[in-house]
Design a protein around this motif. Structure first.
Motif, PDB file in Angstrom:
ATOM      1  N   LYS A  14       0.839  -1.206   0.000  1.00 54.20           N
ATOM      2  CA  LYS A  14       0.000   0.000   0.000  1.00 54.20           C
ATOM      3  C   LYS A  14       0.872   1.254   0.000  1.00 54.20           C
ATOM      4  O   LYS A  14       0.635   2.182  -0.774  1.00 54.20           O
ATOM      5  CB  LYS A  14      -0.924  -0.007   1.213  1.00 54.20           C
ATOM      6  CG  LYS A  14      -1.882   1.153   1.252  1.00 54.20           C
ATOM      7  CD  LYS A  14      -2.815   1.038   2.458  1.00 54.20           C
ATOM      8  CE  LYS A  14      -3.793   2.187   2.514  1.00 54.20           C
ATOM      9  NZ  LYS A  14      -4.660   2.104   3.694  1.00 54.20           N
ATOM     10  N   ALA A  15       1.880   1.276   0.838  1.00 51.26           N
ATOM     11  CA  ALA A  15       2.759   2.443   0.912  1.00 51.26           C
ATOM     12  C   ALA A  15       3.475   2.675  -0.410  1.00 51.26           C
ATOM     13  O   ALA A  15       3.597   3.810  -0.872  1.00 51.26           O
ATOM     14  CB  ALA A  15       3.773   2.271   2.042  1.00 51.26           C
ATOM     15  N   GLN A  16       3.953   1.602  -1.048  1.00 49.98           N
ATOM     16  CA  GLN A  16       4.651   1.736  -2.324  1.00 49.98           C
ATOM     17  C   GLN A  16       3.723   2.277  -3.410  1.00 49.98           C
ATOM     18  O   GLN A  16       4.104   3.169  -4.179  1.00 49.98           O
ATOM     19  CB  GLN A  16       5.217   0.385  -2.765  1.00 49.98           C
ATOM     20  CG  GLN A  16       6.366  -0.101  -1.910  1.00 49.98           C
ATOM     21  CD  GLN A  16       6.723  -1.553  -2.196  1.00 49.98           C
ATOM     22  OE1 GLN A  16       5.894  -2.340  -2.660  1.00 49.98           O
ATOM     23  NE2 GLN A  16       7.971  -1.911  -1.906  1.00 49.98           N
ATOM     24  N   VAL A  17       2.506   1.746  -3.468  1.00 51.27           N
ATOM     25  CA  VAL A  17       1.555   2.196  -4.489  1.00 51.27           C
ATOM     26  C   VAL A  17       1.194   3.658  -4.273  1.00 51.27           C
ATOM     27  O   VAL A  17       1.177   4.455  -5.212  1.00 51.27           O
ATOM     28  CB  VAL A  17       0.301   1.298  -4.503  1.00 51.27           C
ATOM     29  CG1 VAL A  17      -0.817   1.917  -5.331  1.00 51.27           C
ATOM     30  CG2 VAL A  17       0.656  -0.084  -5.029  1.00 51.27           C
ATOM     31  N   LEU A  18       0.914   4.042  -3.034  1.00 49.50           N
ATOM     32  CA  LEU A  18       0.550   5.428  -2.762  1.00 49.50           C
ATOM     33  C   LEU A  18       1.710   6.382  -3.056  1.00 49.50           C
ATOM     34  O   LEU A  18       1.495   7.479  -3.562  1.00 49.50           O
ATOM     35  CB  LEU A  18       0.059   5.579  -1.325  1.00 49.50           C
ATOM     36  CG  LEU A  18      -1.274   4.877  -1.020  1.00 49.50           C
ATOM     37  CD1 LEU A  18      -1.590   4.933   0.454  1.00 49.50           C
ATOM     38  CD2 LEU A  18      -2.400   5.460  -1.849  1.00 49.50           C
ATOM     39  N   THR A  19       2.925   5.937  -2.780  1.00 52.42           N
ATOM     40  CA  THR A  19       4.097   6.755  -3.098  1.00 52.42           C
ATOM     41  C   THR A  19       4.232   6.921  -4.609  1.00 52.42           C
ATOM     42  O   THR A  19       4.499   8.026  -5.100  1.00 52.42           O
ATOM     43  CB  THR A  19       5.376   6.116  -2.511  1.00 52.42           C
ATOM     44  OG1 THR A  19       5.233   6.043  -1.091  1.00 52.42           O
ATOM     45  CG2 THR A  19       6.604   6.931  -2.853  1.00 52.42           C
ATOM     46  N   GLN A  20       4.034   5.836  -5.364  1.00 53.74           N
ATOM     47  CA  GLN A  20       4.103   5.916  -6.825  1.00 53.74           C
ATOM     48  C   GLN A  20       3.011   6.842  -7.368  1.00 53.74           C
ATOM     49  O   GLN A  20       3.256   7.606  -8.304  1.00 53.74           O
ATOM     50  CB  GLN A  20       3.951   4.524  -7.436  1.00 53.74           C
ATOM     51  CG  GLN A  20       5.132   3.603  -7.172  1.00 53.74           C
ATOM     52  CD  GLN A  20       4.861   2.180  -7.614  1.00 53.74           C
ATOM     53  OE1 GLN A  20       4.353   1.947  -8.711  1.00 53.74           O
ATOM     54  NE2 GLN A  20       5.185   1.215  -6.756  1.00 53.74           N
ATOM     55  N   LEU A  21       1.835   6.783  -6.768  1.00 45.21           N
ATOM     56  CA  LEU A  21       0.733   7.638  -7.222  1.00 45.21           C
ATOM     57  C   LEU A  21       0.991   9.100  -6.903  1.00 45.21           C
ATOM     58  O   LEU A  21       0.602   9.983  -7.663  1.00 45.21           O
ATOM     59  CB  LEU A  21      -0.590   7.185  -6.605  1.00 45.21           C
ATOM     60  CG  LEU A  21      -1.124   5.851  -7.105  1.00 45.21           C
ATOM     61  CD1 LEU A  21      -2.392   5.472  -6.375  1.00 45.21           C
ATOM     62  CD2 LEU A  21      -1.350   5.886  -8.611  1.00 45.21           C
ATOM     63  N   ARG A  22       1.644   9.340  -5.774  1.00 47.41           N
ATOM     64  CA  ARG A  22       1.952  10.713  -5.379  1.00 47.41           C
ATOM     65  C   ARG A  22       2.820  11.391  -6.434  1.00 47.41           C
ATOM     66  O   ARG A  22       2.728  12.583  -6.663  1.00 47.41           O
ATOM     67  CB  ARG A  22       2.643  10.718  -4.014  1.00 47.41           C
ATOM     68  CG  ARG A  22       2.843  12.116  -3.442  1.00 47.41           C
ATOM     69  CD  ARG A  22       3.468  12.108  -2.065  1.00 47.41           C
ATOM     70  NE  ARG A  22       4.801  11.542  -2.109  1.00 47.41           N
ATOM     71  CZ  ARG A  22       5.221  10.552  -1.332  1.00 47.41           C
ATOM     72  NH1 ARG A  22       4.445  10.022  -0.438  1.00 47.41           N
ATOM     73  NH2 ARG A  22       6.452  10.102  -1.432  1.00 47.41           N
ATOM     74  N   GLU A  23       3.646  10.602  -7.111  1.00 48.86           N
ATOM     75  CA  GLU A  23       4.550  11.130  -8.129  1.00 48.86           C
ATOM     76  C   GLU A  23       3.851  11.382  -9.468  1.00 48.86           C
ATOM     77  O   GLU A  23       4.424  11.987 -10.356  1.00 48.86           O
ATOM     78  CB  GLU A  23       5.710  10.153  -8.329  1.00 48.86           C
ATOM     79  CG  GLU A  23       6.566   9.999  -7.082  1.00 48.86           C
ATOM     80  CD  GLU A  23       7.540   8.836  -7.165  1.00 48.86           C
ATOM     81  OE1 GLU A  23       7.535   8.101  -8.175  1.00 48.86           O
ATOM     82  OE2 GLU A  23       8.297   8.647  -6.195  1.00 48.86           O
TER      83      GLU A  23
END
Length: 190
Positions: free
Chosen positions: A24-33
């Motif tokens: 979840k953290a990785q996906v949200l970080t990728q989306l933030r970019e």
């Protein structure tokens, strides 16, 4: 490692294109970019459920990513955390409690044995059901308007692997690949 022990992963789609995958953290970080995060849908790969995250606000994505990191590594406090034991409520009839009280080791030991036996006996059936339900949830959320959707759903629940594959073949590549990933456990030993 059983499916219950696998870490939960998530996949994000912008339209029919897969744009992020991981924890979840990785996906949200990728989306933030990404500049188009508000148009993305995030799905739990184990259940097929859509994750409820406000992707319109970049700060909300950042906060959600930080919270996800905390929750992924946070130890549980109730029960016997070192053993992974979690205390929860179970509602039974008095005759069930009476039977459990008479079992060697008490109610908890008897319940654990019953659950382990059921998992052993019905494990494949449960895996097939869970994979089909996860695939269906994902399909409904993202592909419900595509041609052949209803027929593909029928093939999925009928266990007709080749028919399902043929029906989703014309669909966009990332969507099709993810459907095959989610449905892999849904075809049983056939």
């Amino acid at each position: 490692m059983s499916p219950d022990e696998l870490p939960t992963t998530f996949t994000a789609f912008a339209g029919f294109q897969r744009v992020a995958a991981g924890t979840k953290a990785q996906v949200l970080t990728q989306l933030r970019e990404r500049g188009d995060a508000a148009t993305c849908l995030v799905f739990d790969d184990q259940t097929g459920e859509q994750l409820d995250v406000d992707l319109r606000d970049p700060k909300a994505i950042e906060i959600s990513a930080l919270e996800a990191e905390k929750h992924e590594d946070a130890p549980r406090g109730v029960g016997r955390p070192r053993l992974g034991v979690v205390a929860r409520e179970v509602t039974l009839l008095p005759r069930h409690w009476d039977w459990l009280a008479r079992q060697p080791g008490g109610a908890s030991v008897a319940l654990r044995k019953l659950v382990d036996d059921a998992r052993r006996v019905h494990g494949e059936r449960d895996t097939v059901r869970a994979a089909r339900e996860a695939t269906y949830r994902f399909m409904t959320a993202i592909a419900g308007n595509l041609p052949g959707f209803e027929e593909a759903t029928r093939a999925l629940f009928a266990g007709e692997h080749q028919r399902f594959t043929d029906l989703v073949e014309p669909w966009p590549t990332d969507l099709r690949v993810h459907l095959h990933k989610l449905s892999a456990g849904g075809w049983g030993a056939a």
